[in-house]
Design a protein around this motif. Structure first.
Motif, PDB file in Angstrom:
ATOM      1  N   PHE A 190      82.664  49.022  36.519  1.00 11.85           N
ATOM      2  CA  PHE A 190      81.438  49.522  37.141  1.00 11.85           C
ATOM      3  C   PHE A 190      80.448  48.403  37.467  1.00 11.85           C
ATOM      4  O   PHE A 190      79.266  48.635  37.622  1.00 11.85           O
ATOM      5  CB  PHE A 190      80.778  50.570  36.239  1.00 11.85           C
ATOM      6  CG  PHE A 190      81.653  51.762  35.986  1.00 11.85           C
ATOM      7  CD1 PHE A 190      81.868  52.702  36.985  1.00 11.85           C
ATOM      8  CD2 PHE A 190      82.287  51.928  34.760  1.00 11.85           C
ATOM      9  CE1 PHE A 190      82.691  53.793  36.774  1.00 11.85           C
ATOM     10  CE2 PHE A 190      83.103  53.025  34.530  1.00 11.85           C
ATOM     11  CZ  PHE A 190      83.315  53.953  35.542  1.00 11.85           C
ATOM     12  N   GLU A 213      77.148  45.557  33.788  1.00 12.33           N
ATOM     13  CA  GLU A 213      76.401  46.523  32.991  1.00 12.33           C
ATOM     14  C   GLU A 213      75.816  45.790  31.795  1.00 12.33           C
ATOM     15  O   GLU A 213      76.506  45.006  31.145  1.00 12.33           O
ATOM     16  CB  GLU A 213      77.304  47.663  32.535  1.00 12.33           C
ATOM     17  CG  GLU A 213      77.852  48.455  33.714  1.00 12.33           C
ATOM     18  CD  GLU A 213      78.669  49.652  33.282  1.00 12.33           C
ATOM     19  OE1 GLU A 213      78.255  50.778  33.582  1.00 12.33           O
ATOM     20  OE2 GLU A 213      79.708  49.438  32.628  1.00 12.33           O
ATOM     21  N   ASN A 239      71.100  48.376  32.742  1.00  9.20           N
ATOM     22  CA  ASN A 239      71.827  48.588  33.981  1.00  9.20           C
ATOM     23  C   ASN A 239      73.198  49.174  33.678  1.00  9.20           C
ATOM     24  O   ASN A 239      74.024  48.538  33.031  1.00  9.20           O
ATOM     25  CB  ASN A 239      71.998  47.264  34.740  1.00  9.20           C
ATOM     26  CG  ASN A 239      72.579  47.477  36.112  1.00  9.20           C
ATOM     27  OD1 ASN A 239      72.171  48.386  36.835  1.00  9.20           O
ATOM     28  ND2 ASN A 239      73.525  46.642  36.493  1.00  9.20           N
ATOM     29  N   SER A 240      73.412  50.388  34.112  1.00 12.40           N
ATOM     30  CA  SER A 240      74.710  51.030  33.991  1.00 12.40           C
ATOM     31  C   SER A 240      75.052  51.616  35.351  1.00 12.40           C
ATOM     32  O   SER A 240      74.284  52.385  35.910  1.00 12.40           O
ATOM     33  CB  SER A 240      74.671  52.151  32.953  1.00 12.40           C
ATOM     34  OG  SER A 240      75.884  52.876  32.986  1.00 12.40           O
ATOM     35  N   ASN A 241      76.166  51.229  35.882  1.00  5.08           N
ATOM     36  CA  ASN A 241      76.587  51.758  37.174  1.00  5.08           C
ATOM     37  C   ASN A 241      77.519  52.946  37.033  1.00  5.08           C
ATOM     38  O   ASN A 241      78.056  53.430  38.013  1.00  5.08           O
ATOM     39  CB  ASN A 241      77.254  50.656  37.996  1.00  5.08           C
ATOM     40  CG  ASN A 241      76.279  49.564  38.336  1.00  5.08           C
ATOM     41  OD1 ASN A 241      75.133  49.830  38.664  1.00  5.08           O
ATOM     42  ND2 ASN A 241      76.718  48.322  38.229  1.00  5.08           N
ATOM     43  N   ASN A 265      77.168  56.037  39.246  1.00  2.00           N
ATOM     44  CA  ASN A 265      76.122  55.572  40.161  1.00  2.00           C
ATOM     45  C   ASN A 265      74.717  55.593  39.564  1.00  2.00           C
ATOM     46  O   ASN A 265      73.734  55.790  40.279  1.00  2.00           O
ATOM     47  CB  ASN A 265      76.151  56.370  41.470  1.00  2.00           C
ATOM     48  CG  ASN A 265      77.443  56.149  42.224  1.00  2.00           C
ATOM     49  OD1 ASN A 265      77.950  55.030  42.275  1.00  2.00           O
ATOM     50  ND2 ASN A 265      77.989  57.209  42.791  1.00  2.00           N
ATOM     51  N   ASP A 266      74.607  55.390  38.241  1.00  3.81           N
ATOM     52  CA  ASP A 266      73.283  55.270  37.626  1.00  3.81           C
ATOM     53  C   ASP A 266      72.570  54.062  38.210  1.00  3.81           C
ATOM     54  O   ASP A 266      73.192  53.131  38.709  1.00  3.81           O
ATOM     55  CB  ASP A 266      73.399  55.088  36.105  1.00  3.81           C
ATOM     56  CG  ASP A 266      73.592  56.408  35.374  1.00  3.81           C
ATOM     57  OD1 ASP A 266      73.424  57.465  36.012  1.00  3.81           O
ATOM     58  OD2 ASP A 266      73.887  56.370  34.172  1.00  3.81           O
ATOM     59  N   THR A 267      71.256  54.073  38.150  1.00  2.00           N
ATOM     60  CA  THR A 267      70.469  52.950  38.637  1.00  2.00           C
ATOM     61  C   THR A 267      69.877  52.187  37.458  1.00  2.00           C
ATOM     62  O   THR A 267      69.808  52.703  36.342  1.00  2.00           O
ATOM     63  CB  THR A 267      69.321  53.436  39.547  1.00  2.00           C
ATOM     64  OG1 THR A 267      68.498  54.326  38.800  1.00  2.00           O
ATOM     65  CG2 THR A 267      69.854  54.132  40.776  1.00  2.00           C
TER      66      THR A 267
END
Length: 180
Positions: free
Chosen positions: A42, A45, A62-64, A67-69
């Protein structure tokens, strides 16, 4: 040798004690920065936070995944919180540790902890620690245990402080958070 990492704020790390500052005006210096992260499926992160001497706490997560922002928060904590953080660090005796025998960062990730406390400036780098079994199986279980528990304590303080901020609040606030 020092290097800059890819976190959202300046990141300095090395394998040994960086320096012992000599000036008496620097005896009251204080700064803490922690980073844990990895680059994988992802993207990059990470979780990173820093405490500055003026009480500014900066936090980024930050975690993708799905699709997290990125979440970024800033808050000013009062002098009592800063003094409590200093006490936690001093009581841990982490400034006496050396990360030479700790697991090297790997594909699972890395952790960095930088501390300026009085006239000491130290920076640790190690692999992500999943469980206490990882600590026990290391070449320096006592030193890594000190690091592990200190990081847990600091994270609790950060999450308590940053949870007090709602998403609609201003980017900088003075928090009157008291730690017993």
């Amino acid at each position: 040798s020092a290097r800059v990492s890819s976190g959202p704020w300046l990141s300095l790390s090395s394998k040994k004690r960086i320096t012992s500052m000599a000036s008496s005006t620097e005896a009251d210096e204080f700064y803490v920065r922690y980073y844990v992260g990895h680059k994988g499926k992802f993207g990059h992160e990470f979780l990173e936070f820093e405490f500055r001497p003026d009480g500014l706490l900066r936090y980024a997560n930050n975690s993708n995944y799905k699709n997290d922002t990125m979440i970024r928060k800033q808050v000013f904590v009062n002098k009592t919180v800063v003094e409590e953080l200093k006490r936690i660090i001093e009581d841990s005796e982490v400034m006496k540790e050396d990360d030479a025998n700790w697991p090297e960062p790997d594909k699972v990730g890395r952790q960095e902890l930088e501390i300026v406390l009085g006239n000491e400036h130290i920076s640790f780098t190690t692999a992500k620690i999943g469980t206490l079994l990882d600590v026990q199986d290391s070449k320096d279980p006592e030193g890594l245990r000190v690091f592990y528990y200190l990081v847990q304590d600091i994270k609790c303080l950060v999450f308590h402080s940053s949870a007090s901020i709602s998403r609609s609040s201003p980017s900088k606030q003075r928090m009157n958070i008291f730690v017993h």
